[in-house]
Design a protein around this motif. Structure first.
Motif, PDB file in Angstrom:
ATOM      1  N   LEU A 102      39.454  42.545  44.133  1.00  0.00           N
ATOM      2  CA  LEU A 102      40.075  41.410  44.822  1.00  0.00           C
ATOM      3  C   LEU A 102      41.471  41.135  44.284  1.00  0.00           C
ATOM      4  O   LEU A 102      42.409  40.869  45.041  1.00  0.00           O
ATOM      5  CB  LEU A 102      39.197  40.167  44.678  1.00  0.00           C
ATOM      6  CG  LEU A 102      37.935  40.152  45.540  1.00  0.00           C
ATOM      7  CD1 LEU A 102      37.043  38.976  45.164  1.00  0.00           C
ATOM      8  CD2 LEU A 102      38.305  40.065  47.017  1.00  0.00           C
ATOM      9  N   GLN A 103      41.641  41.205  42.949  1.00  0.00           N
ATOM     10  CA  GLN A 103      42.972  40.992  42.374  1.00  0.00           C
ATOM     11  C   GLN A 103      43.936  42.080  42.829  1.00  0.00           C
ATOM     12  O   GLN A 103      45.106  41.808  43.140  1.00  0.00           O
ATOM     13  CB  GLN A 103      42.877  40.974  40.845  1.00  0.00           C
ATOM     14  CG  GLN A 103      42.226  39.711  40.314  1.00  0.00           C
ATOM     15  CD  GLN A 103      41.871  39.824  38.840  1.00  0.00           C
ATOM     16  OE1 GLN A 103      42.287  40.786  38.197  1.00  0.00           O
ATOM     17  NE2 GLN A 103      41.127  38.853  38.341  1.00  0.00           N
ATOM     18  N   ALA A 104      43.437  43.339  42.904  1.00  0.00           N
ATOM     19  CA  ALA A 104      44.300  44.427  43.378  1.00  0.00           C
ATOM     20  C   ALA A 104      44.673  44.212  44.834  1.00  0.00           C
ATOM     21  O   ALA A 104      45.829  44.465  45.235  1.00  0.00           O
ATOM     22  CB  ALA A 104      43.588  45.750  43.201  1.00  0.00           C
ATOM     23  N   MET A 105      43.704  43.715  45.642  1.00  0.00           N
ATOM     24  CA  MET A 105      44.013  43.461  47.051  1.00  0.00           C
ATOM     25  C   MET A 105      45.014  42.326  47.204  1.00  0.00           C
ATOM     26  O   MET A 105      45.823  42.326  48.136  1.00  0.00           O
ATOM     27  CB  MET A 105      42.733  43.106  47.811  1.00  0.00           C
ATOM     28  CG  MET A 105      41.886  44.325  48.182  1.00  0.00           C
ATOM     29  SD  MET A 105      40.326  43.839  48.917  1.00  0.00           S
ATOM     30  CE  MET A 105      40.906  43.035  50.393  1.00  0.00           C
ATOM     31  N   ARG A 106      44.976  41.343  46.289  1.00  0.00           N
ATOM     32  CA  ARG A 106      45.900  40.224  46.369  1.00  0.00           C
ATOM     33  C   ARG A 106      47.347  40.683  46.185  1.00  0.00           C
ATOM     34  O   ARG A 106      48.266  40.093  46.719  1.00  0.00           O
ATOM     35  CB  ARG A 106      45.518  39.184  45.309  1.00  0.00           C
ATOM     36  CG  ARG A 106      45.831  37.768  45.747  1.00  0.00           C
ATOM     37  CD  ARG A 106      45.295  36.743  44.760  1.00  0.00           C
ATOM     38  NE  ARG A 106      43.899  36.383  45.067  1.00  0.00           N
ATOM     39  CZ  ARG A 106      42.940  36.288  44.158  1.00  0.00           C
ATOM     40  NH1 ARG A 106      43.191  36.537  42.898  1.00  0.00           N
ATOM     41  NH2 ARG A 106      41.713  35.957  44.508  1.00  0.00           N
ATOM     42  N   LYS A 107      47.519  41.761  45.397  1.00  0.00           N
ATOM     43  CA  LYS A 107      48.866  42.269  45.161  1.00  0.00           C
ATOM     44  C   LYS A 107      49.420  42.987  46.388  1.00  0.00           C
ATOM     45  O   LYS A 107      50.628  43.092  46.551  1.00  0.00           O
ATOM     46  CB  LYS A 107      48.860  43.219  43.956  1.00  0.00           C
ATOM     47  CG  LYS A 107      48.676  42.505  42.641  1.00  0.00           C
ATOM     48  CD  LYS A 107      48.554  43.480  41.488  1.00  0.00           C
ATOM     49  CE  LYS A 107      48.224  42.744  40.197  1.00  0.00           C
ATOM     50  NZ  LYS A 107      47.908  43.681  39.124  1.00  0.00           N
TER      51      LYS A 107
END
Length: 119
Positions: A102-107
């Motif tokens: 999810l954090q990677a997708m937020r970027k």
């Protein structure tokens, strides 16, 4: 007369023999009863001892089964705790991976669908 005299003698002899036989019969009855009671007491003591040993054996079996059951229950609890820990570990690993994704997708930049259609 002489016949009556002999008859009285015979009756006295028979009465005497009856008394003797009766006394002998009573004595033999008493002796047999004493012997029977003695044998009965011996056999009763033997059966009571056998029952006592059987009761001790059954008690030992019961205690052994109880110990076995308790140890089996402890083993089941331990196994359940191990499974619970493994599943918790698995869940937390999955949660960490999901949060990382999810954090990677937020970027990544978010492109709405309508902008793709209007191009």
């Amino acid at each position: 007369t002489e016949n009556e005299l002999w008859r009285n003698v015979h009756e006295a002899q028979f009465e005497h023999l009856r008394r003797v036989y009766r006394r002998q019969w009573f004595e033999s009855y008493r002796v047999n009863a004493d012997e029977y009671i003695h044998k009965y007491n011996i056999s009763k003591a033997a059966t009571l001892a056998q029952w006592e040993t059987e009761m001790h054996q059954q008690d030992a079996q019961r205690l052994d089964k109880m110990r076995q059951h308790k140890s089996l229950a402890k083993l089941k609890d331990k196994q359940r705790d191990l499974f619970k820990e493994a599943h918790e570990r698995q869940f937390f690993q999955w949660y960490e991976r999901a949060s990382e994704r999810l954090q990677a997708m937020r970027k990544l930049p978010y492109i709405p669908r309508l902008s793709l259609i209007h191009i």
